[in-house]
Write a protein that holds these residues in place. Structure first.
Motif, PDB file in Angstrom:
ATOM      1  N   GLN A 142      26.770  44.930  12.589  1.00 60.24           N
ATOM      2  CA  GLN A 142      27.644  45.781  11.795  1.00 60.24           C
ATOM      3  C   GLN A 142      28.167  45.020  10.573  1.00 60.24           C
ATOM      4  N   LEU A 143      28.498  43.756  10.757  1.00 57.38           N
ATOM      5  CA  LEU A 143      28.930  42.937   9.620  1.00 57.38           C
ATOM      6  C   LEU A 143      27.802  42.773   8.614  1.00 57.38           C
ATOM      7  N   TRP A 144      26.607  42.528   9.133  1.00 51.06           N
ATOM      8  CA  TRP A 144      25.447  42.360   8.259  1.00 51.06           C
ATOM      9  C   TRP A 144      25.146  43.645   7.497  1.00 51.06           C
ATOM     10  N   ALA A 145      25.208  44.787   8.154  1.00 50.91           N
ATOM     11  CA  ALA A 145      24.930  46.056   7.495  1.00 50.91           C
ATOM     12  C   ALA A 145      25.926  46.342   6.376  1.00 50.91           C
ATOM     13  N   PHE A 146      27.140  45.787   6.503  1.00 52.68           N
ATOM     14  CA  PHE A 146      28.151  46.008   5.472  1.00 52.68           C
ATOM     15  C   PHE A 146      27.946  45.105   4.259  1.00 52.68           C
ATOM     16  N   VAL A 147      27.586  43.845   4.488  1.00 51.52           N
ATOM     17  CA  VAL A 147      27.494  42.894   3.376  1.00 51.52           C
ATOM     18  C   VAL A 147      26.090  42.797   2.788  1.00 51.52           C
ATOM     19  N   ALA A 148      25.052  43.236   3.532  1.00 51.03           N
ATOM     20  CA  ALA A 148      23.671  43.059   3.079  1.00 51.03           C
ATOM     21  C   ALA A 148      23.380  43.728   1.735  1.00 51.03           C
ATOM     22  N   PRO A 149      23.891  44.949   1.466  1.00 51.87           N
ATOM     23  CA  PRO A 149      23.569  45.564   0.164  1.00 51.87           C
ATOM     24  C   PRO A 149      24.010  44.752  -1.039  1.00 51.87           C
ATOM     25  N   GLY A 150      24.982  43.867  -0.881  1.00 48.84           N
ATOM     26  CA  GLY A 150      25.455  43.068  -2.004  1.00 48.84           C
ATOM     27  C   GLY A 150      24.797  41.718  -2.133  1.00 48.84           C
ATOM     28  N   LEU A 151      23.783  41.436  -1.296  1.00 45.95           N
ATOM     29  CA  LEU A 151      23.114  40.138  -1.323  1.00 45.95           C
ATOM     30  C   LEU A 151      21.792  40.216  -2.071  1.00 45.95           C
ATOM     31  N   TYR A 152      21.396  39.084  -2.629  1.00 46.17           N
ATOM     32  CA  TYR A 152      20.082  38.991  -3.250  1.00 46.17           C
ATOM     33  C   TYR A 152      19.008  38.867  -2.169  1.00 46.17           C
ATOM     34  N   ALA A 153      17.757  39.072  -2.570  1.00 48.91           N
ATOM     35  CA  ALA A 153      16.654  39.044  -1.603  1.00 48.91           C
ATOM     36  C   ALA A 153      16.549  37.674  -0.931  1.00 48.91           C
ATOM     37  N   ARG A 154      16.717  36.600  -1.727  1.00 48.31           N
ATOM     38  CA  ARG A 154      16.624  35.252  -1.142  1.00 48.31           C
ATOM     39  C   ARG A 154      17.758  35.015  -0.160  1.00 48.31           C
ATOM     40  N   GLU A 155      18.955  35.484  -0.476  1.00 48.23           N
ATOM     41  CA  GLU A 155      20.097  35.325   0.425  1.00 48.23           C
ATOM     42  C   GLU A 155      19.863  36.079   1.727  1.00 48.23           C
ATOM     43  N   LYS A 156      19.247  37.254   1.644  1.00 46.57           N
ATOM     44  CA  LYS A 156      18.946  38.014   2.859  1.00 46.57           C
ATOM     45  C   LYS A 156      17.937  37.277   3.726  1.00 46.57           C
ATOM     46  N   ARG A 157      16.911  36.697   3.086  1.00 50.37           N
ATOM     47  CA  ARG A 157      15.889  35.976   3.852  1.00 50.37           C
ATOM     48  C   ARG A 157      16.474  34.773   4.573  1.00 50.37           C
ATOM     49  N   LEU A 158      17.477  34.140   3.980  1.00 44.02           N
ATOM     50  CA  LEU A 158      18.090  32.980   4.607  1.00 44.02           C
ATOM     51  C   LEU A 158      19.171  33.366   5.612  1.00 44.02           C
ATOM     52  N   ALA A 159      19.907  34.450   5.338  1.00 45.58           N
ATOM     53  CA  ALA A 159      21.046  34.816   6.186  1.00 45.58           C
ATOM     54  C   ALA A 159      20.596  35.301   7.560  1.00 45.58           C
ATOM     55  N   VAL A 160      19.527  36.070   7.607  1.00 41.69           N
ATOM     56  CA  VAL A 160      19.080  36.639   8.894  1.00 41.69           C
ATOM     57  C   VAL A 160      18.713  35.545   9.895  1.00 41.69           C
ATOM     58  N   PRO A 161      17.837  34.592   9.542  1.00 40.59           N
ATOM     59  CA  PRO A 161      17.534  33.536  10.536  1.00 40.59           C
ATOM     60  C   PRO A 161      18.734  32.665  10.853  1.00 40.59           C
ATOM     61  N   LEU A 162      19.625  32.437   9.883  1.00 35.89           N
ATOM     62  CA  LEU A 162      20.805  31.628  10.163  1.00 35.89           C
ATOM     63  C   LEU A 162      21.733  32.332  11.149  1.00 35.89           C
ATOM     64  N   LEU A 163      21.934  33.636  10.979  1.00 32.53           N
ATOM     65  CA  LEU A 163      22.769  34.387  11.914  1.00 32.53           C
ATOM     66  C   LEU A 163      22.154  34.397  13.307  1.00 32.53           C
ATOM     67  N   ALA A 164      20.849  34.675  13.368  1.00 32.76           N
ATOM     68  CA  ALA A 164      20.177  34.723  14.674  1.00 32.76           C
ATOM     69  C   ALA A 164      20.219  33.354  15.355  1.00 32.76           C
ATOM     70  N   THR A 165      20.010  32.291  14.584  1.00 33.80           N
ATOM     71  CA  THR A 165      20.031  30.950  15.157  1.00 33.80           C
ATOM     72  C   THR A 165      21.426  30.563  15.632  1.00 33.80           C
ATOM     73  N   SER A 166      22.450  30.949  14.866  1.00 32.18           N
ATOM     74  CA  SER A 166      23.820  30.607  15.261  1.00 32.18           C
ATOM     75  C   SER A 166      24.205  31.297  16.562  1.00 32.18           C
ATOM     76  N   VAL A 167      23.814  32.563  16.715  1.00 31.72           N
ATOM     77  CA  VAL A 167      24.110  33.280  17.965  1.00 31.72           C
ATOM     78  C   VAL A 167      23.368  32.640  19.127  1.00 31.72           C
ATOM     79  N   LEU A 168      22.092  32.335  18.919  1.00 26.34           N
ATOM     80  CA  LEU A 168      21.286  31.723  19.981  1.00 26.34           C
ATOM     81  C   LEU A 168      21.846  30.366  20.388  1.00 26.34           C
ATOM     82  N   LEU A 169      22.238  29.556  19.417  1.00 27.30           N
ATOM     83  CA  LEU A 169      22.785  28.232  19.733  1.00 27.30           C
ATOM     84  C   LEU A 169      24.119  28.348  20.463  1.00 27.30           C
ATOM     85  N   PHE A 170      24.931  29.324  20.087  1.00 29.37           N
ATOM     86  CA  PHE A 170      26.201  29.517  20.796  1.00 29.37           C
ATOM     87  C   PHE A 170      25.939  29.898  22.254  1.00 29.37           C
ATOM     88  N   TYR A 171      24.995  30.804  22.491  1.00 28.56           N
ATOM     89  CA  TYR A 171      24.641  31.176  23.859  1.00 28.56           C
ATOM     90  C   TYR A 171      24.108  29.980  24.635  1.00 28.56           C
TER      91      TYR A 171
END
Length: 249
Positions: free
Chosen positions: A92-121
């Motif tokens: 939900q946070l990503w869906a809110f902020v994604a429209p304001g990001l550049y394509a490169r920022e989106k490509r980097l943000a998705v794996p970073l978010l997924a990796t951070s959640v996985l590492l926390f688990y």
């Protein structure tokens, strides 16, 4: 429509979108919480197993506060629901902020978010399956015979949640290093040169975050040292060096 009205209408649209995303996040969290409520007792029994398994036969926890036996499982159930719902909340946070990001920022943000959640688990799982049994075995083995361990249900819950948060957050170290490198604040070479200082800082941090026993401190510090090395390699891989950039120009 005049130019002065466009910023106001845009702000209203963003506020409406933010409210909708917050409502969806809370509804998703509420659904998970309601689904877990019937199993609150079993969830607390599961959480208490690392300690109960180390206590003498017939010994269990106590509730100093009369309402502790009721509220401790409910409190734990809420945190478990929050733990499970993290991917939905981040979406939900990503869906809110994604429209304001550049394509490169989106490509980097998705794996970073997924990796951070996985590492926390992974950090929380490491704490539950390895750290807690080792810590409680150490504490119960080296206690004097005249001292009986009768843990309070709420105090135990707070202790375990603190351990989970410490290990889950500490396992985010590679992600934090990659973000610092992407922002240009620290280079992979600087991380490598500062390895000695980082190791000292890791052991100091482990001593602060964990209970005052050597077992838990080492079990947090050693993985963090390995994660620091992983962060160096990840930073090198994701962020090209200046020499590489010159070759591509």
């Amino acid at each position: 429509m005049s130019g002065n009205e466009n910023p106001e209408s845009g702000l209203i649209e963003h506020l409406i979108e933010l409210r909708a995303r917050l409502m969806r996040a809370l509804i998703g969290l509420g659904v998970v919480l309601l689904g877990l409520m019937p199993f609150s007792r079993q969830i607390y029994n599961w959480l208490a197993h690392p300690l109960i398994s180390q206590l003498p036969n017939g010994q269990s926890m106590i509730a100093i506060n009369p309402a502790g036996a009721f509220f401790a499982p409910l409190k734990l159930t809420f945190f478990v629901a929050l733990f499970i719902a993290v991917p939905w909340l981040l979406y939900q946070l990503w869906a809110f902020v994604a429209p304001g990001l550049y394509a490169r920022e989106k490509r980097l943000a998705v794996p970073l978010l997924a990796t951070s959640v996985l590492l926390f688990y992974i950090g929380c799982a490491f704490a539950y399956f390895l750290v807690l049994p080792a810590v409680f075995h150490f504490l119960t083995t080296f206690r004097p015979d005249v001292i009986a361990i009768t843990p309070d249900a709420n105090a135990y819950l707070d202790f375990v949640l603190a351990i989970f948060f410490a290990f889950g957050s500490s396992f985010e170290l590679p992600v934090a290093m990659v973000i610092l490198t992407l922002l240009g604040w620290v280079s992979p070479q600087q991380f490598k040169e500062g390895r000695g200082y980082a190791i000292v800082g890791i052991f100091v941090l482990a001593a602060v975050l964990t209970p005052p026993d050597v077992v838990s401190q080492l079990m947090l510090a050693i993985p963090m040292v390995l994660l620091y090395e992983l962060g160096i390699h990840a930073s090198r891989w994701l962020v090209p060096s200046k020499s590489d950039e010159k070759q591509t120009q």
